[in-house]
Design an enzyme around this catalytic site. Sequence first.
Site, PDB file in Angstrom:
ATOM      1  N   ARG A  37       6.921  16.795   1.065  1.00 32.20           N
ATOM      2  CA  ARG A  37       6.371  18.135   0.934  1.00 32.20           C
ATOM      3  C   ARG A  37       5.116  18.215   1.784  1.00 32.20           C
ATOM      4  O   ARG A  37       4.260  17.331   1.727  1.00 32.20           O
ATOM      5  CB  ARG A  37       6.028  18.342  -0.532  1.00 32.20           C
ATOM      6  CG  ARG A  37       5.511  19.702  -0.870  1.00 32.20           C
ATOM      7  CD  ARG A  37       5.025  19.698  -2.281  1.00 32.20           C
ATOM      8  NE  ARG A  37       6.145  19.879  -3.194  1.00 32.20           N
ATOM      9  CZ  ARG A  37       6.027  20.557  -4.333  1.00 32.20           C
ATOM     10  NH1 ARG A  37       4.875  21.034  -4.703  1.00 32.20           N
ATOM     11  NH2 ARG A  37       7.066  20.713  -5.123  1.00 32.20           N
ATOM     12  N   LYS A  39       2.019  20.968   3.662  1.00 32.30           N
ATOM     13  CA  LYS A  39       1.118  22.036   3.235  1.00 32.30           C
ATOM     14  C   LYS A  39       1.847  23.387   3.186  1.00 32.30           C
ATOM     15  O   LYS A  39       1.552  24.221   2.346  1.00 32.30           O
ATOM     16  CB  LYS A  39      -0.050  22.097   4.229  1.00 32.30           C
ATOM     17  CG  LYS A  39      -1.269  22.794   3.691  1.00 32.30           C
ATOM     18  CD  LYS A  39      -2.450  22.621   4.628  1.00 32.30           C
ATOM     19  CE  LYS A  39      -3.513  23.670   4.328  1.00 32.30           C
ATOM     20  NZ  LYS A  39      -4.340  23.971   5.493  1.00 32.30           N
ATOM     21  N   PHE A  40       2.798  23.568   4.093  1.00 33.26           N
ATOM     22  CA  PHE A  40       3.416  24.886   4.219  1.00 33.26           C
ATOM     23  C   PHE A  40       4.881  24.956   3.787  1.00 33.26           C
ATOM     24  O   PHE A  40       5.542  25.949   3.958  1.00 33.26           O
ATOM     25  CB  PHE A  40       3.284  25.395   5.658  1.00 33.26           C
ATOM     26  CG  PHE A  40       1.858  25.491   6.090  1.00 33.26           C
ATOM     27  CD1 PHE A  40       1.040  26.479   5.565  1.00 33.26           C
ATOM     28  CD2 PHE A  40       1.334  24.580   6.986  1.00 33.26           C
ATOM     29  CE1 PHE A  40      -0.286  26.564   5.939  1.00 33.26           C
ATOM     30  CE2 PHE A  40       0.003  24.662   7.368  1.00 33.26           C
ATOM     31  CZ  PHE A  40      -0.812  25.652   6.838  1.00 33.26           C
ATOM     32  N   HIS A  42       8.671  22.434   2.657  1.00 38.00           N
ATOM     33  CA  HIS A  42       9.342  21.194   2.291  1.00 38.00           C
ATOM     34  C   HIS A  42      10.172  20.662   3.449  1.00 38.00           C
ATOM     35  O   HIS A  42      10.586  21.427   4.312  1.00 38.00           O
ATOM     36  CB  HIS A  42      10.263  21.443   1.094  1.00 38.00           C
ATOM     37  CG  HIS A  42       9.535  22.042  -0.069  1.00 38.00           C
ATOM     38  ND1 HIS A  42       9.141  21.308  -1.158  1.00 38.00           N
ATOM     39  CD2 HIS A  42       9.113  23.308  -0.284  1.00 38.00           C
ATOM     40  CE1 HIS A  42       8.504  22.097  -2.009  1.00 38.00           C
ATOM     41  NE2 HIS A  42       8.478  23.317  -1.502  1.00 38.00           N
ATOM     42  N   VAL A  43      10.433  19.368   3.391  1.00 41.79           N
ATOM     43  CA  VAL A  43      11.278  18.751   4.419  1.00 41.79           C
ATOM     44  C   VAL A  43      12.493  18.129   3.711  1.00 41.79           C
ATOM     45  O   VAL A  43      12.332  17.432   2.709  1.00 41.79           O
ATOM     46  CB  VAL A  43      10.501  17.672   5.209  1.00 41.79           C
ATOM     47  CG1 VAL A  43      11.364  17.104   6.324  1.00 41.79           C
ATOM     48  CG2 VAL A  43       9.214  18.245   5.793  1.00 41.79           C
ATOM     49  N   LYS A  58      12.734  20.995   8.349  1.00 41.39           N
ATOM     50  CA  LYS A  58      11.446  21.385   7.773  1.00 41.39           C
ATOM     51  C   LYS A  58      11.476  22.879   7.484  1.00 41.39           C
ATOM     52  O   LYS A  58      11.742  23.676   8.385  1.00 41.39           O
ATOM     53  CB  LYS A  58      10.317  21.033   8.742  1.00 41.39           C
ATOM     54  CG  LYS A  58       8.942  21.157   8.125  1.00 41.39           C
ATOM     55  CD  LYS A  58       7.839  20.959   9.157  1.00 41.39           C
ATOM     56  CE  LYS A  58       7.262  19.579   9.118  1.00 41.39           C
ATOM     57  NZ  LYS A  58       5.962  19.494   9.812  1.00 41.39           N
ATOM     58  N   ASP A 152      -4.976  14.887  18.304  1.00 45.07           N
ATOM     59  CA  ASP A 152      -5.046  14.642  16.853  1.00 45.07           C
ATOM     60  C   ASP A 152      -4.271  13.383  16.476  1.00 45.07           C
ATOM     61  O   ASP A 152      -3.429  13.405  15.579  1.00 45.07           O
ATOM     62  CB  ASP A 152      -4.500  15.871  16.116  1.00 45.07           C
ATOM     63  CG  ASP A 152      -4.898  15.909  14.658  1.00 45.07           C
ATOM     64  OD1 ASP A 152      -5.905  15.262  14.299  1.00 45.07           O
ATOM     65  OD2 ASP A 152      -4.201  16.583  13.874  1.00 45.07           O
TER      66      ASP A 152
HETATM   67  P1  AMP Z   1       4.845  17.546   6.844  1.00 38.48           P
HETATM   68  O1  AMP Z   1       5.006  18.954   6.360  1.00 38.48           O
HETATM   69  O2  AMP Z   1       5.152  17.391   8.280  1.00 38.48           O
HETATM   70  O3  AMP Z   1       3.538  16.952   6.433  1.00 38.48           O
HETATM   71  O4  AMP Z   1       5.984  16.696   6.098  1.00 38.48           O
HETATM   72  C1  AMP Z   1       5.932  16.414   4.723  1.00 38.48           C
HETATM   73  C2  AMP Z   1       6.527  15.054   4.459  1.00 38.48           C
HETATM   74  O5  AMP Z   1       7.918  15.053   4.746  1.00 38.48           O
HETATM   75  C3  AMP Z   1       5.953  13.961   5.320  1.00 38.48           C
HETATM   76  O6  AMP Z   1       4.811  13.438   4.749  1.00 38.48           O
HETATM   77  C4  AMP Z   1       7.106  12.954   5.384  1.00 38.48           C
HETATM   78  O7  AMP Z   1       7.111  12.142   4.239  1.00 38.48           O
HETATM   79  C5  AMP Z   1       8.324  13.831   5.342  1.00 38.48           C
HETATM   80  N1  AMP Z   1       8.844  14.091   6.685  1.00 38.48           N
HETATM   81  C6  AMP Z   1       8.450  15.079   7.517  1.00 38.48           C
HETATM   82  N2  AMP Z   1       9.123  15.065   8.666  1.00 38.48           N
HETATM   83  C7  AMP Z   1       9.984  14.026   8.571  1.00 38.48           C
HETATM   84  C8  AMP Z   1      10.980  13.466   9.456  1.00 38.48           C
HETATM   85  N3  AMP Z   1      11.193  13.996  10.660  1.00 38.48           N
HETATM   86  N4  AMP Z   1      11.669  12.376   9.044  1.00 38.48           N
HETATM   87  C9  AMP Z   1      11.427  11.844   7.830  1.00 38.48           C
HETATM   88  N5  AMP Z   1      10.521  12.325   6.952  1.00 38.48           N
HETATM   89  C10 AMP Z   1       9.805  13.405   7.308  1.00 38.48           C
END
Ligand code: AMP
Length: 292
Positions: A37, A39-40, A42-43, A58, A152
């Site tokens: 999950r 900030k904006f 779910h994945v 995402k 970043d």
């Molecule tokens: P984010 O919104 O990008 O911070 O994604 C939230 C969480 O989802 C991350 O902290 C990862 O644990 C997981 N995640 C995001 N993108 C991926 C990806 N391409 N492959 C595997 N896990 C992901």
Amino acid sequence: MGIAAETQPEEKASSEVIAVGKRWTLNDFDIGKPLGRGKFGHVYLAREKESNHIVALKVLFKSQLKQSQVEHQLRREVEIQSHLRHPNILRLYGYFYDQKRVYLILEYAAKGELYKELQKCTYFSERRAATYVASLARALIYCHGKHVIHRDIKPENLLVGAQGELKIADFGWSVHTFSRRQTMCGTLDYLPPEMVESLEHDANVDIWGLGVLCYEFLYGVPPFEAKELSDTYRRIMQVDLKFPTKPIVSSAAKDLISQMLVKDSSQRLPLHKLLEHPWIVQNAEPSGIYKG
Ligand code: AMP
């Protein structure tokens, strides 16, 4: 469902399993388990039905993007990341949206977040750190060649692929510098010194970032950490770089870090030179993959 779709006007490379240039909808995917999950939104793990290719989908909520005024930033991130092709940069295959959400089709990084790995072991071995630093240097050289500055670089923005390879995952703060056309047309002549300076020196912010990261890999904490924000600021401005006695880190690693964390950005060790540094040559896995 009224899903509009946008695509990347790229040709499909033979190695690509996901069709690029397609108009996607949610119906093209089987949705699996949640991966995390942000900030904006779910994945989710997802499978593209036609190719059976596994991806990370995402899902971002437009309302939250609007509220935080990051739509512009997201657009830039998508525009930049979708055009990058490098083994150490997370692929963005495409995106689509409906009334409430924006969906990003991302490469799946099976081993998840690097910062969790770092938390688990507190700090990395020199072999592991050097392998990661070399991979990132190669990815950044590629980005800079395309006039993209990441700006970043930190553990939270790095994911790990199935083979243990590092993937830069977040281009939210990256920028496109001057286009090749502008540079080649000589418009540079009309720029004020500070802009010429930033044009020449901007990419070097990533060398500093990589230096901070290298320190954090080896010591488990970033170099200029302080309780108060103002102290961190002061320590950065003074380049107050200290190497603790524990954990024990080789003088070659400290030498490399000292050459990256230099206040005058033009004096930082260029990334191609970093790849030739004895610490990298002696410690980094040539395959770029750390297996443990
Ligand atoms: P984010 O919104 O990008 O911070 O994604 C939230 C969480 O989802 C991350 O902290 C990862 O644990 C997981 N995640 C995001 N993108 C991926 C990806 N391409 N492959 C595997 N896990 C992901």
